[in-house]
Write a protein that holds these residues in place. Structure first.
Motif, PDB file in Angstrom:
ATOM      1  N   GLU A 176       0.831  -1.208   0.000  1.00  0.00           N
ATOM      2  CA  GLU A 176       0.000   0.000   0.000  1.00  0.00           C
ATOM      3  C   GLU A 176       0.865   1.257   0.000  1.00  0.00           C
ATOM      4  O   GLU A 176       0.499   2.266  -0.581  1.00  0.00           O
ATOM      5  CB  GLU A 176      -0.920   0.009   1.217  1.00  0.00           C
ATOM      6  CG  GLU A 176      -2.063  -0.974   1.120  1.00  0.00           C
ATOM      7  CD  GLU A 176      -2.903  -1.018   2.388  1.00  0.00           C
ATOM      8  OE1 GLU A 176      -2.530  -0.356   3.372  1.00  0.00           O
ATOM      9  OE2 GLU A 176      -3.913  -1.731   2.386  1.00  0.00           O
ATOM     10  N   ARG A 177       1.993   1.199   0.679  1.00  0.00           N
ATOM     11  CA  ARG A 177       2.841   2.388   0.795  1.00  0.00           C
ATOM     12  C   ARG A 177       3.759   2.592  -0.404  1.00  0.00           C
ATOM     13  O   ARG A 177       4.190   3.706  -0.674  1.00  0.00           O
ATOM     14  CB  ARG A 177       3.679   2.310   2.070  1.00  0.00           C
ATOM     15  CG  ARG A 177       2.824   2.441   3.297  1.00  0.00           C
ATOM     16  CD  ARG A 177       3.662   2.408   4.526  1.00  0.00           C
ATOM     17  NE  ARG A 177       2.808   2.454   5.690  1.00  0.00           N
ATOM     18  CZ  ARG A 177       2.949   3.315   6.678  1.00  0.00           C
ATOM     19  NH1 ARG A 177       3.932   4.185   6.641  1.00  0.00           N
ATOM     20  NH2 ARG A 177       2.140   3.309   7.690  1.00  0.00           N
ATOM     21  N   ILE A 178       4.117   1.534  -1.080  1.00  0.00           N
ATOM     22  CA  ILE A 178       5.002   1.649  -2.245  1.00  0.00           C
ATOM     23  C   ILE A 178       4.139   1.803  -3.490  1.00  0.00           C
ATOM     24  O   ILE A 178       3.407   0.909  -3.876  1.00  0.00           O
ATOM     25  CB  ILE A 178       5.909   0.419  -2.374  1.00  0.00           C
ATOM     26  CG1 ILE A 178       6.826   0.336  -1.179  1.00  0.00           C
ATOM     27  CG2 ILE A 178       6.723   0.500  -3.658  1.00  0.00           C
ATOM     28  CD1 ILE A 178       7.742  -0.858  -1.184  1.00  0.00           C
ATOM     29  N   SER A 179       4.271   2.946  -4.108  1.00  0.00           N
ATOM     30  CA  SER A 179       3.516   3.200  -5.331  1.00  0.00           C
ATOM     31  C   SER A 179       4.499   3.396  -6.484  1.00  0.00           C
ATOM     32  O   SER A 179       5.709   3.393  -6.295  1.00  0.00           O
ATOM     33  CB  SER A 179       2.644   4.445  -5.161  1.00  0.00           C
ATOM     34  OG  SER A 179       3.458   5.586  -5.028  1.00  0.00           O
ATOM     35  N   GLY A 180       3.966   3.580  -7.652  1.00  0.00           N
ATOM     36  CA  GLY A 180       4.808   3.830  -8.812  1.00  0.00           C
ATOM     37  C   GLY A 180       5.616   5.107  -8.654  1.00  0.00           C
ATOM     38  O   GLY A 180       6.773   5.181  -9.071  1.00  0.00           O
ATOM     39  N   ILE A 230       8.673   4.451  -6.436  1.00  0.00           N
ATOM     40  CA  ILE A 230       9.725   3.744  -7.165  1.00  0.00           C
ATOM     41  C   ILE A 230      10.424   4.688  -8.134  1.00  0.00           C
ATOM     42  O   ILE A 230      11.650   4.688  -8.245  1.00  0.00           O
ATOM     43  CB  ILE A 230       9.144   2.513  -7.888  1.00  0.00           C
ATOM     44  CG1 ILE A 230       8.653   1.510  -6.854  1.00  0.00           C
ATOM     45  CG2 ILE A 230      10.162   1.893  -8.821  1.00  0.00           C
ATOM     46  CD1 ILE A 230       7.851   0.376  -7.418  1.00  0.00           C
ATOM     47  N   LEU A 231       9.655   5.521  -8.822  1.00  0.00           N
ATOM     48  CA  LEU A 231      10.232   6.488  -9.754  1.00  0.00           C
ATOM     49  C   LEU A 231      11.152   7.468  -9.039  1.00  0.00           C
ATOM     50  O   LEU A 231      12.275   7.724  -9.486  1.00  0.00           O
ATOM     51  CB  LEU A 231       9.129   7.248 -10.489  1.00  0.00           C
ATOM     52  CG  LEU A 231       9.598   8.357 -11.426  1.00  0.00           C
ATOM     53  CD1 LEU A 231      10.377   7.779 -12.597  1.00  0.00           C
ATOM     54  CD2 LEU A 231       8.421   9.173 -11.904  1.00  0.00           C
ATOM     55  N   CYS A 232      10.710   8.003  -7.931  1.00  0.00           N
ATOM     56  CA  CYS A 232      11.524   8.974  -7.182  1.00  0.00           C
ATOM     57  C   CYS A 232      12.787   8.321  -6.620  1.00  0.00           C
ATOM     58  O   CYS A 232      13.852   8.942  -6.598  1.00  0.00           O
ATOM     59  CB  CYS A 232      10.706   9.604  -6.067  1.00  0.00           C
ATOM     60  SG  CYS A 232       9.422  10.713  -6.672  1.00  0.00           S
ATOM     61  N   THR A 233      12.672   7.083  -6.166  1.00  0.00           N
ATOM     62  CA  THR A 233      13.847   6.359  -5.675  1.00  0.00           C
ATOM     63  C   THR A 233      14.855   6.166  -6.796  1.00  0.00           C
ATOM     64  O   THR A 233      16.064   6.372  -6.614  1.00  0.00           O
ATOM     65  CB  THR A 233      13.435   4.996  -5.098  1.00  0.00           C
ATOM     66  OG1 THR A 233      12.481   5.209  -4.058  1.00  0.00           O
ATOM     67  CG2 THR A 233      14.620   4.246  -4.558  1.00  0.00           C
ATOM     68  N   PHE A 234      14.376   5.782  -7.950  1.00  0.00           N
ATOM     69  CA  PHE A 234      15.241   5.597  -9.118  1.00  0.00           C
ATOM     70  C   PHE A 234      15.912   6.914  -9.508  1.00  0.00           C
ATOM     71  O   PHE A 234      17.126   6.968  -9.731  1.00  0.00           O
ATOM     72  CB  PHE A 234      14.416   5.037 -10.279  1.00  0.00           C
ATOM     73  CG  PHE A 234      15.180   4.882 -11.558  1.00  0.00           C
ATOM     74  CD1 PHE A 234      16.115   3.880 -11.704  1.00  0.00           C
ATOM     75  CD2 PHE A 234      14.962   5.752 -12.610  1.00  0.00           C
ATOM     76  CE1 PHE A 234      16.835   3.739 -12.888  1.00  0.00           C
ATOM     77  CE2 PHE A 234      15.668   5.619 -13.794  1.00  0.00           C
ATOM     78  CZ  PHE A 234      16.604   4.610 -13.934  1.00  0.00           C
ATOM     79  N   LEU A 235      15.142   7.983  -9.565  1.00  0.00           N
ATOM     80  CA  LEU A 235      15.687   9.282  -9.961  1.00  0.00           C
ATOM     81  C   LEU A 235      16.656   9.840  -8.924  1.00  0.00           C
ATOM     82  O   LEU A 235      17.598  10.562  -9.280  1.00  0.00           O
ATOM     83  CB  LEU A 235      14.549  10.278 -10.203  1.00  0.00           C
ATOM     84  CG  LEU A 235      13.707  10.018 -11.441  1.00  0.00           C
ATOM     85  CD1 LEU A 235      12.561  11.027 -11.506  1.00  0.00           C
ATOM     86  CD2 LEU A 235      14.529  10.058 -12.707  1.00  0.00           C
TER      87      LEU A 235
END
Length: 56
Positions: free
Chosen positions: A7-11, A14-19
């Motif tokens: 529920e807490r991990i959204s797209g 993941i995008l912000c972590t990657f960036l």
């Protein structure tokens, strides 16, 4: 427990972590290439000496 995590991990997360990795790494590599081509000769010699001493 798994439900809470999914529920807490959204797209967007993941995008912000990657960036947060890709952007600084890209800036670092660009900066390194700029320095390799524009540093004065004495500075380039110092860099080569440091690289050779760190490889030993």
């Amino acid at each position: 427990m798994m439900k809470i995590i999914t529920e807490r991990i959204s797209g967007l997360t993941i995008l912000c972590t990657f960036l947060s990795f890709v952007i600084p790494f890209t800036i670092y590599k660009i900066n390194e290439k700029i320095h390799m081509s524009t540093d004065p000769p004495w500075k380039q010699e110092d860099r080569k000496n440091q690289e050779s001493s760190s490889n030993e």
